[in-house]
Write a protein that holds these residues in place. Structure first.
Motif, PDB file in Angstrom:
ATOM      1  N   THR A  76      24.805  39.785  59.100  1.00 14.55           N
ATOM      2  CA  THR A  76      25.240  39.352  60.427  1.00 14.55           C
ATOM      3  C   THR A  76      25.459  40.517  61.386  1.00 14.55           C
ATOM      4  OG1 THR A  76      27.613  39.420  59.892  1.00 14.55           O
ATOM      5  CG2 THR A  76      26.422  37.394  59.358  1.00 14.55           C
ATOM      6  N   HIS A  77      25.390  41.747  60.903  1.00 17.62           N
ATOM      7  CA  HIS A  77      25.768  42.900  61.723  1.00 17.62           C
ATOM      8  C   HIS A  77      24.951  43.003  63.003  1.00 17.62           C
ATOM      9  CE1 HIS A  77      27.786  45.369  58.249  1.00 17.62           C
ATOM     10  NE2 HIS A  77      28.351  44.193  58.445  1.00 17.62           N
ATOM     11  N   VAL A  78      23.645  42.907  62.884  1.00 23.30           N
ATOM     12  CA  VAL A  78      22.789  43.079  64.052  1.00 23.30           C
ATOM     13  C   VAL A  78      23.030  41.973  65.071  1.00 23.30           C
ATOM     14  CG1 VAL A  78      20.382  42.969  64.831  1.00 23.30           C
ATOM     15  CG2 VAL A  78      21.016  44.444  62.917  1.00 23.30           C
ATOM     16  N   ASP A  79      23.132  40.742  64.623  1.00 21.29           N
ATOM     17  CA  ASP A  79      23.328  39.612  65.542  1.00 21.29           C
ATOM     18  C   ASP A  79      24.654  39.740  66.286  1.00 21.29           C
ATOM     19  OD1 ASP A  79      22.615  37.062  66.692  1.00 21.29           O
ATOM     20  OD2 ASP A  79      24.152  36.176  65.405  1.00 21.29           O
ATOM     21  N   TYR A  80      25.726  40.065  65.564  1.00 20.27           N
ATOM     22  CA  TYR A  80      27.040  40.187  66.219  1.00 20.27           C
ATOM     23  C   TYR A  80      27.086  41.403  67.135  1.00 20.27           C
ATOM     24  CZ  TYR A  80      28.998  36.536  63.205  1.00 20.27           C
ATOM     25  OH  TYR A  80      29.276  35.345  62.578  1.00 20.27           O
ATOM     26  N   ALA A  81      26.465  42.504  66.721  1.00 28.03           N
ATOM     27  CA  ALA A  81      26.424  43.673  67.599  1.00 28.03           C
ATOM     28  C   ALA A  81      25.672  43.361  68.887  1.00 28.03           C
ATOM     29  CB  ALA A  81      25.770  44.847  66.873  1.00 28.03           C
ATOM     30  N   ARG A  82      24.562  42.643  68.757  1.00 26.74           N
ATOM     31  CA  ARG A  82      23.779  42.270  69.939  1.00 26.74           C
ATOM     32  C   ARG A  82      24.612  41.392  70.879  1.00 26.74           C
ATOM     33  NH1 ARG A  82      19.858  40.126  67.491  1.00 26.74           N
ATOM     34  NH2 ARG A  82      18.419  41.907  67.576  1.00 26.74           N
ATOM     35  N   LYS A  83      25.289  40.403  70.324  1.00 25.19           N
ATOM     36  CA  LYS A  83      26.093  39.508  71.166  1.00 25.19           C
ATOM     37  C   LYS A  83      27.219  40.262  71.855  1.00 25.19           C
ATOM     38  CE  LYS A  83      25.232  35.205  68.639  1.00 25.19           C
ATOM     39  NZ  LYS A  83      25.829  34.123  67.797  1.00 25.19           N
ATOM     40  N   SER A 100      17.210  47.369  58.899  1.00 22.77           N
ATOM     41  CA  SER A 100      15.921  48.037  59.045  1.00 22.77           C
ATOM     42  C   SER A 100      16.025  49.023  60.196  1.00 22.77           C
ATOM     43  CB  SER A 100      14.799  47.034  59.335  1.00 22.77           C
ATOM     44  OG  SER A 100      14.952  46.476  60.633  1.00 22.77           O
ATOM     45  N   GLU A 101      15.132  50.000  60.175  1.00 22.57           N
ATOM     46  CA  GLU A 101      15.093  50.946  61.294  1.00 22.57           C
ATOM     47  C   GLU A 101      14.737  50.227  62.592  1.00 22.57           C
ATOM     48  OE1 GLU A 101      12.945  55.142  62.662  1.00 22.57           O
ATOM     49  OE2 GLU A 101      12.035  53.899  61.102  1.00 22.57           O
ATOM     50  N   GLN A 102      13.844  49.270  62.521  1.00 23.60           N
ATOM     51  CA  GLN A 102      13.443  48.541  63.727  1.00 23.60           C
ATOM     52  C   GLN A 102      14.643  47.853  64.378  1.00 23.60           C
ATOM     53  OE1 GLN A 102      10.521  45.470  63.041  1.00 23.60           O
ATOM     54  NE2 GLN A 102      10.195  45.094  65.212  1.00 23.60           N
ATOM     55  N   ASP A 103      15.462  47.185  63.572  1.00 22.24           N
ATOM     56  CA  ASP A 103      16.646  46.522  64.121  1.00 22.24           C
ATOM     57  C   ASP A 103      17.635  47.536  64.678  1.00 22.24           C
ATOM     58  OD1 ASP A 103      15.745  43.985  63.600  1.00 22.24           O
ATOM     59  OD2 ASP A 103      16.897  43.726  61.757  1.00 22.24           O
ATOM     60  N   ALA A 104      17.795  48.660  63.988  1.00 18.94           N
ATOM     61  CA  ALA A 104      18.717  49.692  64.470  1.00 18.94           C
ATOM     62  C   ALA A 104      18.276  50.211  65.831  1.00 18.94           C
ATOM     63  CB  ALA A 104      18.796  50.837  63.460  1.00 18.94           C
ATOM     64  N   GLN A 106      16.478  48.696  68.075  1.00 14.32           N
ATOM     65  CA  GLN A 106      16.672  47.663  69.096  1.00 14.32           C
ATOM     66  C   GLN A 106      18.122  47.598  69.568  1.00 14.32           C
ATOM     67  OE1 GLN A 106      15.138  44.059  67.367  1.00 14.32           O
ATOM     68  NE2 GLN A 106      12.996  44.652  67.653  1.00 14.32           N
ATOM     69  N   ILE A 107      19.065  47.715  68.641  1.00 12.91           N
ATOM     70  CA  ILE A 107      20.475  47.678  69.028  1.00 12.91           C
ATOM     71  C   ILE A 107      20.853  48.929  69.824  1.00 12.91           C
ATOM     72  CG2 ILE A 107      22.843  47.751  68.127  1.00 12.91           C
ATOM     73  CD1 ILE A 107      21.516  44.987  68.069  1.00 12.91           C
ATOM     74  N   LEU A 108      20.361  50.079  69.403  1.00 10.17           N
ATOM     75  CA  LEU A 108      20.645  51.317  70.133  1.00 10.17           C
ATOM     76  C   LEU A 108      20.073  51.257  71.549  1.00 10.17           C
ATOM     77  CD1 LEU A 108      19.881  53.851  67.259  1.00 10.17           C
ATOM     78  CD2 LEU A 108      22.147  53.307  68.183  1.00 10.17           C
ATOM     79  N   ALA A 109      18.890  50.691  71.692  1.00  8.49           N
ATOM     80  CA  ALA A 109      18.272  50.576  73.011  1.00  8.49           C
ATOM     81  C   ALA A 109      19.041  49.596  73.887  1.00  8.49           C
ATOM     82  CB  ALA A 109      16.815  50.134  72.870  1.00  8.49           C
ATOM     83  N   LEU A 110      19.493  48.495  73.306  1.00  8.73           N
ATOM     84  CA  LEU A 110      20.276  47.524  74.072  1.00  8.73           C
ATOM     85  C   LEU A 110      21.575  48.151  74.571  1.00  8.73           C
ATOM     86  CD1 LEU A 110      20.854  44.679  75.116  1.00  8.73           C
ATOM     87  CD2 LEU A 110      21.749  44.100  72.835  1.00  8.73           C
ATOM     88  N   ALA A 111      22.238  48.919  73.720  1.00 10.23           N
ATOM     89  CA  ALA A 111      23.477  49.583  74.137  1.00 10.23           C
ATOM     90  C   ALA A 111      23.228  50.505  75.318  1.00 10.23           C
ATOM     91  CB  ALA A 111      24.072  50.360  72.959  1.00 10.23           C
ATOM     92  N   GLN A 112      22.122  51.223  75.274  1.00  9.13           N
ATOM     93  CA  GLN A 112      21.798  52.133  76.373  1.00  9.13           C
ATOM     94  C   GLN A 112      21.557  51.352  77.664  1.00  9.13           C
ATOM     95  OE1 GLN A 112      18.218  54.555  75.845  1.00  9.13           O
ATOM     96  NE2 GLN A 112      19.264  56.265  76.831  1.00  9.13           N
ATOM     97  N   ARG A 113      20.839  50.237  77.567  1.00 13.38           N
ATOM     98  CA  ARG A 113      20.583  49.432  78.763  1.00 13.38           C
ATOM     99  C   ARG A 113      21.873  48.850  79.324  1.00 13.38           C
ATOM    100  NH1 ARG A 113      16.351  47.420  75.508  1.00 13.38           N
ATOM    101  NH2 ARG A 113      17.426  45.426  75.251  1.00 13.38           N
ATOM    102  N   GLN A 114      22.780  48.481  78.447  1.00 12.32           N
ATOM    103  CA  GLN A 114      24.024  47.860  78.877  1.00 12.32           C
ATOM    104  C   GLN A 114      25.069  48.874  79.330  1.00 12.32           C
ATOM    105  OE1 GLN A 114      22.862  44.740  79.230  1.00 12.32           O
ATOM    106  NE2 GLN A 114      24.732  43.867  78.356  1.00 12.32           N
ATOM    107  N   GLY A 115      24.789  50.146  79.103  1.00 17.05           N
ATOM    108  CA  GLY A 115      25.771  51.173  79.448  1.00 17.05           C
ATOM    109  C   GLY A 115      26.977  51.147  78.539  1.00 17.05           C
ATOM    110  N   CYS A 116      26.766  50.738  77.298  1.00 19.16           N
ATOM    111  CA  CYS A 116      27.856  50.622  76.325  1.00 19.16           C
ATOM    112  C   CYS A 116      27.648  51.602  75.170  1.00 19.16           C
ATOM    113  CB  CYS A 116      27.926  49.199  75.763  1.00 19.16           C
ATOM    114  SG  CYS A 116      28.376  47.941  76.966  1.00 19.16           S
ATOM    115  N   LEU A 117      28.738  51.936  74.524  1.00 18.62           N
ATOM    116  CA  LEU A 117      28.668  52.767  73.327  1.00 18.62           C
ATOM    117  C   LEU A 117      28.532  51.877  72.102  1.00 18.62           C
ATOM    118  CD1 LEU A 117      30.718  55.863  72.381  1.00 18.62           C
ATOM    119  CD2 LEU A 117      30.728  53.925  70.802  1.00 18.62           C
ATOM    120  N   VAL A 118      27.635  52.265  71.209  1.00 24.23           N
ATOM    121  CA  VAL A 118      27.549  51.623  69.901  1.00 24.23           C
ATOM    122  C   VAL A 118      27.461  52.723  68.867  1.00 24.23           C
ATOM    123  CG1 VAL A 118      25.028  51.380  69.929  1.00 24.23           C
ATOM    124  CG2 VAL A 118      26.402  49.862  68.496  1.00 24.23           C
TER     125      VAL A 118
END
Length: 345
Positions: A76-83, A100-104, A106-118
């Motif tokens: 559930t980590h990726v889904d909850y982090a994304r939300k 997976s590296e692919q999921d990691a 995607q989450i890192l890129a989303l954080a950058q777009r959102q201006g948030c730290l992950v």
């Protein structure tokens, strides 16, 4: 953002209850405001002032929450982090950060777009034994390091009718995602990107339905690096074996923090993180052996750095590069074990 970071926890099992909640509670820079969990009684027993909610959506809908810790089952980590990121929350994800590296990525890129730290929670960087290893290497006591081997074992027989989620087969289950991230993160933190990965990942316990044994070799041109872990080792000795051109360092035992947290001790005690002498390591060189007192373990620096990253813009201790690199090594370890080949990084 307020100077006191308002925190929400997703999950209140071992990670949320025993690792994060105590350190957040004693740190005046944070306020643990809300927990989403299926265990309301455990939340109230820990601290009746913490708000309990039944769902992640309820927690994320709270506009006062600045920071979310994802402490739920691995898959559930990726889904909850994304939300959480989509709700403009900063996020700390328990290991494994992603499956997976692919999921990691995607989450890192989303954080950058959102201006948030992950970031990822890699608390074992602040274990007494690992801090001691870093000290020994920094002092040059071993000369040039030639061989580094670490084990992290447990003795956990499994019954055929076990209902523990960690013992159920499925995506993201097994020791590679449990103890594996600790071992691999420490090695990568010390030595950086490997050239190759060679791995054996399998089940060895009677009745086991998940992979519970791993042996991973990280290839470097100037040293041998090996990490191993088994759920079927009764005596956890030794843990670290380091050999260099001038000497060797051998150390056993586990960091004391987890066992004390499980006894409901709070990490603000004067003797927190001090290892007993029977867990100290031994340095062998110059025809003699010397027992070295361990560094003091303490996970508090992770939270202090997290605060500084959020408020003052410093680099998080566990960087996006660290996260992606570890996720890639785990992917390659799976590939290597399945193909029985050494794979290039």
């Amino acid at each position: 953002m307020s100077k006191v970071i308002q925190v929400g926890l997703i999950g209140f099992g071992l990670s949320g209850r025993y690792f994060h909640a105590p350190f957040l509670t004693i740190n005046p820079k944070f306020r643990l405001k809300k927990v989403a969990s299926s265990r309301p009684d455990a939340v109230r027993q820990f601290d009746a002032s913490i708000e309990w909610v039944a769902s992640t959506d309820e927690l994320l809908a709270d506009p006062s929450i600045d920071l979310v810790f994802v402490c739920s089952p691995n898959e559930t980590h990726v889904d909850y982090a994304r939300k959480a990121l989509e709700h403009q929350k900063h996020v700390v994800v328990e290991k494994p950060f992603a499956l997976s590296e692919q999921d990691a990525v995607q989450i890192l890129a989303l954080a950058q777009r959102q201006g948030c730290l992950v970031t990822a929670y890699q608390n074992r960087r602040w274990d007494a034994d690992f801090l001691t290893i870093k000290r020994v290497l920094a002092e040059g006591s071993l000369g040039t390091l030639i061989e580094y081997e670490i084990r992290y074992d447990r003795f956990t027989p499994v019954s055929p009718d076990s209902q523990n989620w960690k013992e159920q087969p499925g995506i993201g289950r097994g020791n590679l995602y449990n103890l594996g991230p600790h071992l691999l993160d420490q090695a990568l933190h010390l030595f950086g990107k490997p050239d190759t990965v060679q791995a054996t990942i399998r089940s060895i316990r009677p009745n086991s339905r998940v992979t519970d044994y791993l042996d991973i070799k990280l290839g470097y041109t100037d040293k041998v690096v090996r990490v191993e872990s088994s759920y079927m080792v009764y005596h956890n000795q030794p843990r670290y074996s380091l050999h260099g051109t001038a000497g060797s360092f051998i150390k056993g035992g586990l960091d004391v923090q987890e066992e004390r947290l499980r006894r409901n001790e709070m990490p603000d005690q004067a003797d927190w993180g001090i290892e007993p002498q029977d867990r100290w390591g031994t340095l062998y060189r110059d025809g003699r052996s010397d027992v070295l007192e361990s560094e003091r373990g303490n996970y508090t620096p992770f939270y202090d750095n997290l605060y500084d990253a959020l408020v003052n813009g410093v680099e998080p201790a566990v960087t996006p590069s660290d996260i992606q690199q570890l996720a890639r090594v785990i992917d390659l370890a799976i590939e290597s074990s399945q193909t029985q080949r050494t794979v290039a990084f």
